[in-house]
Design an enzyme around this catalytic site. Sequence first.
Site: not given
Length: 899
Positions: A20, A89, A98, A100, A333, A449, A780, A783, A848, A868
Amino acid sequence: MLVYGFAQGNKDMRDLLGGKGANLAEMTNLGLPVPPGFTITTEACRTYLDTGQVPAELHDEVTKHLALVETARGKRLGDPGDPLLVSVRSGAKFSMPGMMDTVLNIGLTDRSVRGLAEQAGDERFAWDSYRRLLQMFGKTVQGIDGAHFDDALDALKRDRGAPHDVDLDAGALRELVTTYKQIVRAESGRDFPQDPREQLDAAIRAVFDSWNAPRAITYRRQERISADLGTAVNVVAMVFGNAGPDSGTGVAFTRDPASGARGVYGDYLANAQGEDVVAGIRNTVPLTELAHLDKKSYDELLDIMATLEGHYRDLCDIEFTIERGRLWMLQTRVGKRTAAAAFRIATQLVDEGLITEDEALSRVDGHQLAQLMFPRFDERAARQAIAHGMNASPGAAVGRAVFDTATAVEWNSTGEDVILVRRETTPDDLDGMIAARGILTSRGGRTSHAAVVARGMGKTCVCGVETLDIDVARGRFTAPGGVEVSEGDVISIDGTTGDVFLGEVPVVDSPVVRYFEGELDPGAAQAEELVRSVHRLMKVADGRRRLGVRANADLPDDAARARAMGAAGIGLCRTEHMFLGERRRYVEALVLAEDDAERTAALEALLPLQRADFEGLLAAMDGLPVTVRLLDPPLHEFLPDLTDLSVRVALAGERGVRDPQDERLLRAVRRLHEQNPMMGLRGVRLGLVVPGLYALQVRAVAEAAAARERAGGHPRVEVMIPLVGTVQELELSREEAERTIADVRERTGFTGPIPVGTMVELPRAALTAGAIARAADFFSFGTNDLTQTTWGFSRDDVEAAFFAAYLERGVFGVSPFESLDVAGVGRLVDLAVREGRAARPDLKLGVCGEHGGDPDSVHFFHEAGLDYVSCSAFRVPVARLEAGRAAVLADADAGSASR
Ligand code: ADP
Ligand code: MG
Ligand code: MG
């Protein structure tokens, strides 16, 4: 410096001045009519929060800047004869509900209210302003329950027969002030402060404190906003929209935030102050009405809106006030917008010459694109939900309730849409999940799952609906209120909201998906603007990205779909499904084989089946790489359940009809039973200890490639060994694979390359990547498993047990299965990339895991320098878009760093 006058800041100082404050400064410097004011920095707030004390210099700096405002307005704060009033403000870097609420009219006291009345020649206005101050100050600074004030106002309106607050006259409002002061004394134990500076300082402190209000903390956690940013405080000279009928206040957008269409959007309320316009206390009028009420201000406002759009080069939202025919800007904004509007606006701005295509790409994101791809329930068909659960995988699905995989598959094959209802799902339900339009479970959360698999398939899923009592055996469930649903009853589930409905709610398909699947031509004259925008930005992303995007797909249909979605190959073909269903009996035979002959017979029965599977896949991905992962899950997953089988054998024994085959099987299941299957006999370990298993798969792959080539195709297959932890494992399995491939070459004459690589999904693999790379043509990153093994928890077990608590207590901002844990897992990826490439510069690197389609993770993979990412077909466009954005953002950063 803890305080900045509006002329001293600019829009890029959001860290220090909050959004602001930075934008008020920007507007001031653009010469727009902003009331004078200043911003107390976030740094002052941080010091206050750290030490519990307002920094010593703050008082004097505020005094100095206040004096400048006083000079500019020709009034002094709280001057009894002619008071300057200010608003206080809050304004953090990210807009944050949330915190003031704003306090307006600071500086009014029992004395100065009379001065204000005299100066304005308007008693009513002065008392209205004072009662508002008491109310706002009492509520937000003194922490008094706002209901006390609201009740008193309502009582007064009833008493006076006044339908609206504007109908109360000066005398009534003055009376209200007396009542409010009594409320303040009764509720806070002290009188409303009559020293204007005391009011100001208390309000400033209250804004600082509100940074740690419970609602603010919760909001930050959910939105992943750092807890130590602090908020800025803006002090702004008051302008009065409540100064009579020629005054008012309003909000405006420079274009429609829902559709992106250009025009005049907003609301205006005459004779009103602050939040009145959004609080719905009276009916607002559309902004276009202002043209009739106050043409001069209206024209000026339109001019300013054009200026702001030109300056911010984006949709802006605006708060303004008109005081007796004079327009004031109170806030602007870059405005929030829907996902569809984001795409439309970004391309409109390119067409208008305001932004470049690269900038347009940075204005949209993968989360928005994903939202646009899900089918949704027609909004016109409002219904009451019968239950509510977790919105695990978005979209809208309608179908008949079925309670087991076999029924799901059977009904689906007759063209029936079904919703698979389970307490929770397991890998055995995969076929049922594929057959179903949607999945509904009563247990498990967003990383169960059901949720993870459904998201992967882009299939609607509502999970963890704990209020449902599901009786799978009887094929029915009951919802709260006694609603009963039996097999075959139609239900509708909304994966975007988590709602469950009885009966059919009409669904509308996403035009964006129809475009990706090639059904809609974005160039056609009647193509929707949204589709044209998406198409255009996808082209920009594809042109810019350096990451390739492949898909995870196991079946030819999925592969074809992935290809249509823009996948440049398959990064992960799981081979588990090739051992399920009918083929289980061969796995059983393999496990039970007592000699080589039996084993070979079982494997040979599987060979033609798998070869045909691979041929289909290679045909669908002709010319593009297909990475086949050899079998990964433990063998017992393909065998009957231990308990079921034990019961069967025991019953047969009692009845005296013993089945020796079952008994042998039971012994095998017992032998293979594992305490912790995730860490047991799986992946490459299976390949090394189950003779012939991996050789069978490699042979099927190589023969399929040879067959495709003979048929005139261009197969490009890669063999991937899972769960390697040490180079020796890879070397041993690789040697066997090479022998098999050589044999196939000899017999078929196939000469194309078949690279052999590994998944990096164990920390040890990442830590010894240099050594492993010498035996691998590619890595590969798996993760999903790498996350499990790095954290030492199993996704299926931990999610339901404690992820909710962890997310709630802020241990994670987001599940590490959804978005890559950059600090931990990401570090292993980085290390493996560096050491792998150092050992072998031509090492090909991909990922992958599910993370390959997660917008935030894609940026990390780009920066890590992977070749990739691979993700589910449905996520391919999201990954393409984000890969493009990652490249554009990285280049922009590099550009600004070198400047
Ligand atoms: P929020 O962050 O909730 O938008 P604001 O600080 O913008 O809160 O203020 C709430 C309302 O008070 C807005 O309508 C704003 O325009 C109005 N307002 C704030 N400061 C002033 C002022 N100095 N004069 C008149 N109205 C003001
Ligand atoms: Mg505002
Ligand atoms: Mg794995």
